[in-house]
Design an enzyme around this catalytic site. Structure first.
Site, PDB file in Angstrom:
ATOM      1  N   PRO A  40       0.784  -1.246   0.000  1.00 24.48           N
ATOM      2  CG  PRO A  40       0.023  -0.958   2.182  1.00 24.48           C
ATOM      3  CD  PRO A  40       0.751  -1.925   1.290  1.00 24.48           C
ATOM      4  CB  CYS A  41       3.094   2.768  -2.499  1.00 21.45           C
ATOM      5  SG  CYS A  41       2.187   2.414  -4.007  1.00 21.45           S
ATOM      6  CG  HIS A  42      -2.922   3.463  -1.057  1.00 22.95           C
ATOM      7  ND1 HIS A  42      -2.692   2.129  -1.336  1.00 22.95           N
ATOM      8  CD2 HIS A  42      -3.789   3.483  -0.005  1.00 22.95           C
ATOM      9  CE1 HIS A  42      -3.384   1.382  -0.494  1.00 22.95           C
ATOM     10  NE2 HIS A  42      -4.060   2.172   0.330  1.00 22.95           N
TER      11      HIS A  42
END
Length: 176
Positions: free
Chosen positions: A135-137
């Site tokens: 989850p780089c978001h």
């Protein structure tokens, strides 16, 4: 030349491209990021081709689960990101950020034991081949603003809002 199995998934944010290498997820990102896909996969495999086919049994159900609010949907998922030891360390750190939470490159660098490496953490984040699964978001600028997400800040905002709106958060163990 490496041959990867390709599938597509209609997410609430647009079509996702799913690629698997020998039955292990190796790429997942928005279909409109084709240039990014080409760059990441060329760096990893030099030469590759894709062929239609279900890359992984049960992956669609896991994606349905995530978009339905099940934050454990990706637990135990068999994936192979490639990347350097440092990149994989950063990507494990990203998986430790709880759903809906935001973190910064600086705090993530400290959390993985590399407090002076915030720029390198940002570079590793940009090379994440498994959007949403890793989850780089959840990483924002130091000022808390959304920026730099490869899928676009509108999608980043949607993902964070989606995760915050659904009960059932849990922390994933980054050591796994």
């Amino acid at each position: 030349m490496k041959t990867l199995n390709e599938d597509r998934y209609a997410s609430p944010l647009g079509e996702l491209v799913i690629l698997a290498d020998d039955g292990r997820l190796c790429y997942l990102d928005f279909a409109d990021n084709a240039r990014r896909m080409e760059k990441l996969l060329t760096a990893r495999y030099r030469k590759f081709e894709t062929r239609p086919g279900a890359p992984m049994p049960g992956l669609r159900a896991r994606l349905d689960g995530y978009f339905g609010g099940d934050w454990s949907a990706f637990d135990g998922l068999d994936f192979d990101t490639g990347g350097s030891d440092f990149q994989r360390l950063v990507w494990r750190g990203l998986r430790a950020i709880r759903p809906g939470a935001r973190d910064t490159y600086r705090r993530l660098a400290s959390a993985i034991g590399r407090p002076r490496a915030s720029r390198a953490v940002g570079a590793a984040n940009a090379r994440n081949p498994l959007s949403i699964v890793i989850p780089c978001h959840r990483v924002t600028g130091a000022d808390g603003r959304l920026r730099g997400y490869a899928g676009g800040v509108e999608r980043q905002a949607w993902l964070l809002d989606h995760e915050r709106a659904t009960p059932g958060w849990r922390i994933i163990d980054a050591r796994k």
